[in-house]
Design a protein around this motif. Structure first.
Motif: not given
Length: 468
Positions: A168-170, A174-175, A238-242, A244-245
């Protein structure tokens, strides 16, 4: 009530909206994210958000405003509910009619959450423009809620819940991170700050995180996430950091330090750079540069596959290489002629003492021509005055401050930086920093600041320092 300031803010909104309208007219798309991601949209959109939020603070009664702020945690709690129960995906896949809406009972039938309780959660979010209540108890996604869509089918989500965020777009991850681990940790800030034995401690072991979960008193958050029982949390992190990017343009790293000015054959080391996704544009636009991506052994093992998929020519030509390295340890002896050390979103994870350690390791491998580029949030003071008597403020970016009558630091339009600062306190007993604070850290390690790219047009601020 300051009527003159209200009028000035209203005028600023009108002017900024006119600028946005003119810019939008030059685009073929009306897609919100496609337009506002463009650099020229950033300043007028920030001005609208900052002015509107400042207007709200001026016209609401102080008591009502405080109650709104003190109950804001309910929004985080509600976002966690809809992310973890797949509401966005249910509406996208099963919704009916032109708006793909569903009655709350139908949503409940798919995720098995009590419909009365879920409806109340959904209504709070719709009241804050996340989802739309198209008729009583009937909800649909809108532009904002759709940003949390992982793209997975309900069948995939039910069969493999741990893989919800993969690919996914992460943003949903992140949420999830902010409304779960980080919110848990933040509840304990007051306890840490009030206790005499921890209030003056900057040890990572005395972060609010240490009180938030069973068995975390003597472990750092990153180590806790790596425990086998926390594997789903680590995957989400890890996906949350993606995610953020994904909130910044892919070429954001190019909007600051002039990478093309480096001589032919220059070596750039991306310290703690993951697989090198952020530094990829440097290699794409500057073929004369050799990039070394450093991270843990597990992470850099995945890097060649990323580069093979995204920039195979650089991999084949040997213009990018990978090193397993701990940035608290001395640099490998072969790294003795480095042009630039890049530290992106590293410093804010660590208290001052650990940051100085990291910087000193970099300094040991620097020569007089080496540059260090720190990419991190740079905190502005909320006051119009930005200098402190007797304190070295370092360099500054004259375009960083918001125009009057806005708060100098852009107020709520820039609030994510300040929330992230408290996130760092909650999670790691670390912080985001002002330019003077960066100057002090760099000085202790033998560097001085020569450039600051802080204006919002840089997307992620950059500090450039040289050895002294």
């Amino acid at each position: 009530m300051d009527v003159k300031q209200i009028e000035a803010l209203s005028s600023l909104i009108t002017t900024s909206v006119a600028q946005l309208k003119e810019l939008q007219g030059s685009l073929k798309t009306t897609e919100h994210s496609a337009s506002t991601a463009r650099a020229e949209f950033l300043k007028p959109s920030l001005q609208v958000v900052a002015a509107a939020s400042q207007l709200i603070a001026l016209v609401r009664t102080p008591e009502r405003y405080l109650m709104d702020m003190s109950t804001a945690h309910q929004l985080s709690s509600s976002l966690r509910v809809v992310v973890e129960t797949n509401v966005v995906e249910i509406l996208r896949e099963k919704g009916k009619g032109p708006k793909k809406a569903l009655d709350i009972r139908e949503i409940s039938g798919y995720n098995r959450v009590n419909h009365q309780k879920l409806g109340r959660v959904m209504r709070l979010l719709a009241t804050h423009h996340i989802f739309e209540e198209v008729s009583p108890n009937v909800f649909a996604n809108n532009t904002i809620s759709s940003a949390m869509d992982t793209g997975k089918s309900l069948a995939e989500l039910e069969a493999s819940p741990e893989e919800k965020y993969d690919g996914s777009n992460g943003i949903a991850a992140l949420v999830g991170l902010f409304s779960d681990e980080t919110m848990h940790n933040s509840v304990c800030i007051a306890d840490i700050l009030k206790a005499p034995e921890t209030t003056n401690s900057f040890s990572p072991f005395d972060a609010p995180f240490s009180l938030a979960w069973p068995g975390t008193r003597n472990i750092k958050m990153y180590d806790w996430l790596s425990l086998p029982e926390n594997r789903p949390r680590l995957k989400r992190f890890g996906m949350a950091m993606n995610g953020m990017n994904s909130m910044t343009p892919s070429d954001a790293i190019l909007r600051g330090f002039n990478w093309s000015s480096l001589p032919q054959g220059s070596i750039v080391i991306d310290c703690g750079g993951g697989v090198g996704s952020v530094s990829l544009p440097i290699v794409q636009t500057c073929p004369h540069i050799h990039l070394i991506v450093q991270d843990t052994e597990r992470v850099v093992a995945e890097a060649p596959a990323f580069w093979q998929a995204n920039q195979p020519e650089a991999l084949a030509q040997g213009r990018v290489s990978f090193q397993a390295h701990d940035f608290f340890q001395p640099q490998p002896a072969v790294n003795n002629n480095v042009a630039v050390f890049l530290l992106r979103m590293i410093m804010h994870n660590w208290p001052d003492a650990e940051c100085v350690q990291i910087l000193k390791r970099v300094r040991e491998s620097s020569n007089r021509n080496t540059r260090i580029v720190i990419v991190d949030n740079i905190m502005l003071y909320a006051s119009r005055e930005q200098t402190i008597a007797g304190q070295d403020t370092g360099s500054s970016d004259p375009d960083a401050l918001a125009p009057e009558p806005l708060l100098a630091n852009w107020g709520a339009a820039n609030s994510l930086s300040y929330k992230q600062d408290i996130n760092m306190l909650s999670n790691h007993n670390a912080c985001e920093r002002t330019v003077p604070e960066f100057a002090a850290l760099l000085s202790q390690a033998g560097f001085r600041i020569v450039e600051v790219h802080q204006a919002h047009q840089s997307w992620l601020p950059q500090i450039v320092a040289v050895p002294v």
